[in-house]
Scaffold this motif. Structure first.
Motif, PDB file in Angstrom:
ATOM      1  N   UNK C  36     -35.743 -45.330 117.586  1.00 18.19           N
ATOM      2  CA  UNK C  36     -35.821 -45.623 116.156  1.00 18.19           C
ATOM      3  C   UNK C  36     -36.557 -44.527 115.376  1.00 18.19           C
ATOM      4  N   UNK C  38     -37.208 -41.330 116.212  1.00 20.83           N
ATOM      5  CA  UNK C  38     -36.476 -40.061 116.186  1.00 20.83           C
ATOM      6  C   UNK C  38     -35.321 -40.145 115.202  1.00 20.83           C
ATOM      7  N   UNK C  39     -34.635 -41.262 115.224  1.00 16.84           N
ATOM      8  CA  UNK C  39     -33.497 -41.462 114.336  1.00 16.84           C
ATOM      9  C   UNK C  39     -33.933 -41.400 112.870  1.00 16.84           C
ATOM     10  N   UNK C  40     -35.091 -41.934 112.565  1.00 13.53           N
ATOM     11  CA  UNK C  40     -35.567 -41.923 111.176  1.00 13.53           C
ATOM     12  C   UNK C  40     -36.024 -40.534 110.723  1.00 13.53           C
TER      13      UNK C  40
END
Lengths: 148, 148, 148, 148, 148, 148, 148, 148
Positions: C36, C38-40
């Motif tokens: 989550x 890293x994705x953000x």
């Protein structure tokens, strides 16, 4: 290295006959689920029972569509076999689906169905009545060799 | 300003029923040639006689395909009617053709054909048994009004 | 030899559950980045900080789109899971994206979301509430075998 | 001579606001059925009652899909509005559908939804929070005139 | 298993920099012919001399198009690098070509070209000024790992 | 009844020259917004100010893309003019975009840019240096009449 | 890893010449059946005799179309050779077919056919008169090396 | 409301014959430029003289392609006429182009060309030898009426 989807009749061994005749050609054959009972009940077996036959069949037909559409869409050639029994509207549906995608279509049908199948035949690149002829077509298309 | 192609059965007045029910909606309806005899013989009448019934039918089916494929490809919605008589493989073929093109599909069929049509029904956005329901669908889709 | 994209919820182990259930089938599973944080933050971590949260998220969402669109576009089947938390608009977006490309869509959702997901469900070929059912579907689609 | 599809929220007058702001531009606006009750019940009202809520909704969602997909597919621009209420997964689904078809996408959303909508925003050519801005965009796109 | 096409500048070693940074990721990199002289003269060298410079260049540009279009069309991601020298209209052309095909586009450009490249940047999923950032993007897209 | 998109240079009256030369042919001409200032600032004027020049330009370029992509995608012919000033990467981008969509492309460029534009010229069906020649082409294409 | 379809003349060894010249490049070459007699008679040999020459040829041409269309559609490059003999309308047909699919087209033709082939040449990315030049093109496209 | 493109022979009045026979049907007919001299010289007349015949023809063929491809791509039906004179490779090219786009194809040819045209015929939905038959086909397709 062709992929050939074999649509239609599931109560005779026509698929095996083609596969035997095409031995050594390196063709990959795909097909719908040919276990009639599993095909009819797959929807409710996995997704839950339905009291209404329409939705019972609907769930199953949609699961089968995952396989059949993938089969048609990834095929280089689509063969559709019309047999003696049942209404076989799914076979004609597959033929129309394949035709709209521009897939080369081969139809295997009975002489007595000639008139009723004229629109399907008109969309085909080959019409024959014996599965063995499909194997001969595949052999010719891949190797240029004709039956002796 | 929708164009709706009405495929299938040509021996009852279901098309007229839909057109009457859709009056005032501004829908353009298209259809195959519904004169059975002309449809069967158009190929040889224009392009020359054929001794072999297969080619007689082939020539005709291809001429009819000019009209039917244009009708399906330019339609916003395709309605396919399965009636009581004949094998109606061309209707199923049209349904498959429309489905592959992503056309919204409405099927009008008889309750006794439910199981045999399950794959076709699974590809449809609506299944009904009365042509009048098609008119109601068109009215709802265009105006948001439901039947009273 | 199917490729299946697993879109949606990233906070439970539903992907592992499907992968375990599909063992031996030869399916290749793809998915978004499920870390989550890293994705953000991927956008600013690689392309430089942004004082405005909108552009911070924008840069990240576009980097993630490189992966997610490639995943959807090269998949044979797209599975979208709606979980209990968050608004999950990206899951619904992926479902719409997959539907427009004609990808077979399987939705895994909770009974309490049935009404809110009706448009997404209407575009799916299968709707279920347990990840294990997805594995059963894949097994059936590939082998014709139903769960015992 | 643009056609603009207005997807999403059906409980405020944002569509009227855009249409008023775009007066004189010759834009044709299309939209889903915005009568909530009719939209929920259209399936069973026309095609027959269903005891199971899933199929009740399913029939309705498919009828609505005839209109919404036609609307998106024939639009030159797709506007998706996310409002304050409900889960609005259909709005996000429409946005994904439009994005996959390469339609220019304009999103109208609330500041508090910024993070949750980042993937949808990343696919849009414009993001704003007031419907009036959509009218300004349309005026600029068609005439090159900016708001004074 | 991504294929990445590296379009644009041919006078610095930016391609090698990306390839080094992406080591171990299993990415296949493709590119135009980067031997400037061969690229300029390939047409006449193979197809015969032309007294007119326009046709000299025309023959060569078309031969190169066989490679570049194939490269773009079969790529999963297209990277376009704008360097310091020359007009680089072919780089912008490639970017437009890739955008129209829906390919994810990454642009590597210089800060001083920001305004002149705004339309190209607007079509990209990532804009950066160092080739090393492209490698970081590829690593993130494939593994979910961010640079430390 | 052709629609012709006129892309590129916005600081001379070449569009008017073509339109005058094509008078009476019934051609519909489309074009980007040619008010340089409005084109640069449209994003922030409608969607809100940005302190960072990159995002200022980004917002504007995306709004302009709504118009330019629609213009290219709905055109029967795309004309791209390269003038004397600026880097004109957007013109080359449009040419690539049009080429990828298979649009007939006509390029109007200066002799001194011949070598730098060879890839763009290679994708064109006509290359000329005077706008009046475009009008002559349109007249020939529509009426078969050559200039006297 | 290119696939190249070699269409046209079947009475000289031009295909072998290209294959020899492209040795070591890893190109896969495909072609129609080049056994003239088998090609003419395949339809009736497999599907049954026809008294009418038109249908005799029709059956054969459709079987051959299964191979030739697959060859063109899966090729990265299509080469069409016009030789000295026969009308060679099938070669021109293949060129048009390839052009409409956007395949890079290379034409090998005789100087005396220049004017008659101008429309075909205009659609090609390279025109030459020696098969060996095709091998040189493939070598350049794949390796960037020009003939010494 | 059909649009029919009439490709091929430009030295007899076959187009007028079809148009006369189709009077009252509301068909829009399109065609290449049929002024042989203008068609041959249009390129150099507008874009400047070329000393080399190849480029003289090349410029002209590309200008003509603007018209002919637009004609084929916007047609509902493509008719290709093979006459007595010349090599007519452009006619066969147009037939292949139309076939690849899925356009319904009608061929008008001479009995003595039957064998040489078998591949073109195999792609057609109708083959005839008199232009008047094309008018009969159009009348049947549009009205369902056969010639008396």
């Amino acid at each position: 290295m062709l992929t050939v989807y074999l649509s239609g009749e599931i109560h005779t061994d026509w698929r095996e006959e083609i596969e035997a005749g095409a031995e050594g050609l390196g063709v990959t054959f795909t097909a719908p689920v040919t276990d009639h009972e599993a095909s009819d009940d797959c929807g409710v077996a996995i997704l839950g029972a339905e009291p209404d036959k329409f939705w019972h069949d609907h769930k199953g037909a949609k699961l089968n569509a995952i396989r059949t559409r993938h089969g048609i869409e990834t095929a280089d050639i689509v063969v559709v076999r019309f047999g003696e029994k049942y209404r076989q509207w799914n076979a004609a549906f597959d033929a129309g689906y394949a035709a709209a995608l521009g897939k080369p279509l081969i139809v295997v049908s009975l002489p007595e169905h000639q008139h009723a199948l004229k629109e399907v035949h008109a969309a085909a690149l080959a019409v024959c009545d014996q599965p063995g002829q499909v194997a001969q077509i595949l052999r010719y298309v891949l190797t240029g060799k004709l039956p002796v």
